[in-house]
Design a protein around this motif. Structure first.
Motif: not given
Ligand SMILES: Cc1cc2nc3c(=O)[nH]c(=O)nc-3n(C[C@H](O)[C@H](O)[C@H](O)COP(=O)(O)O)c2cc1C
Length: 199
Positions: A169-173
């Motif tokens: 989900d989070d940017k860069g996950d």
């Protein structure tokens, strides 16, 4: 002759999870000798299909905007990477809007009974779909995968694989998912294999 590979980064989130995977695949492709091009779709200005029916007669969309430039690149490429996240349980709008504009190729094939790829460039083109979703809901990729299957068929591109990673989900996950990064690179190398189209 060099194989050309085009990646469509469809997420509006610049350098997000799907973009990272697209770049891994593209880098592997370039390392294997391909020429590569990376398009960040949100940087282009194109409208959704107006359902005007204009392409039914000509096989060409009447709207004069950046979708023309993007499709010129898509039709010229030997290999295609579509990287798009799941938004609201489907493929993100930037991708869907472009894909609906491929109605002109549906009209070319099924109404006008013509090939989309013309001339001597008949050697099969190949590509992959890359996606990420924040949840792990069953079927979260199903709708997007159907849309991409249709898109590749319209463009006469063989869909080698759909690399879909959930719970990202989070940017860069995605950088925490070594397997996903390796798979993207492996498919990039696979895309580089084979003969380019004859000119
Ligand atoms: C507007 C919006 C809608 C989303 N809807 C879903 C959803 O329906 N299901 C899901 O699993 N993830 C959803 N997500 C999460 C994204 O799929 C996830 O963050 C993904 O990693 C984004 O990839 P990107 O970094 O390439 O943009 C949504 C994100 C946004 C911004």
């Amino acid at each position: 002759m060099t194989i050309s590979c085009l990646a469509l980064a469809c997420s509006p989130r610049k350098n997000g999870n799907t973009a990272i995977l697209a770049k891994r695949a593209l880098d592997a492709c370039a390392a294997a000798g391909c020429t590569t091009d990376y398009l960040y779709l949100a940087g282009y200005n194109y409208r959704p299909c107006q359902a005007c029916g204009g392409c039914n007669k000509t096989g060409r969309c009447v709207i004069d905007d950046d979708a023309r430039v993007i499709y010129e690149k898509i039709l010229a490429a030997d290999r295609l990477i579509v990287a798009a996240p799941i938004f609201s349980m489907g493929i993100c709008a930037q991708a869907k809007m472009l894909i609906d504009r491929a109605q002109q190729f549906w009209a070319t094939k099924y109404l006008l009974k013509r090939n989309v790829i013309t001339g001597n460039n008949r050697t099969p083109r190949k590509g992959i779909f890359i996606s990420c979703a924040g949840t792990t809901l069953p079927g979260v990729f199903t709708g997007a995968q159907r849309v991409v299957q249709y898109f590749f068929k319209m463009l006469e591109v063989e869909l080698l694989a759909q690399l879909c990673f959930d719970g990202v989900d989070d940017k860069g996950d995605i950088l925490k998912h070594q397997h996903a990064l390796e798979q993207a690179a492996a498919y990039g190398r696979m895309l580089a294999a084979g003969r380019p189209r004859m000119q």
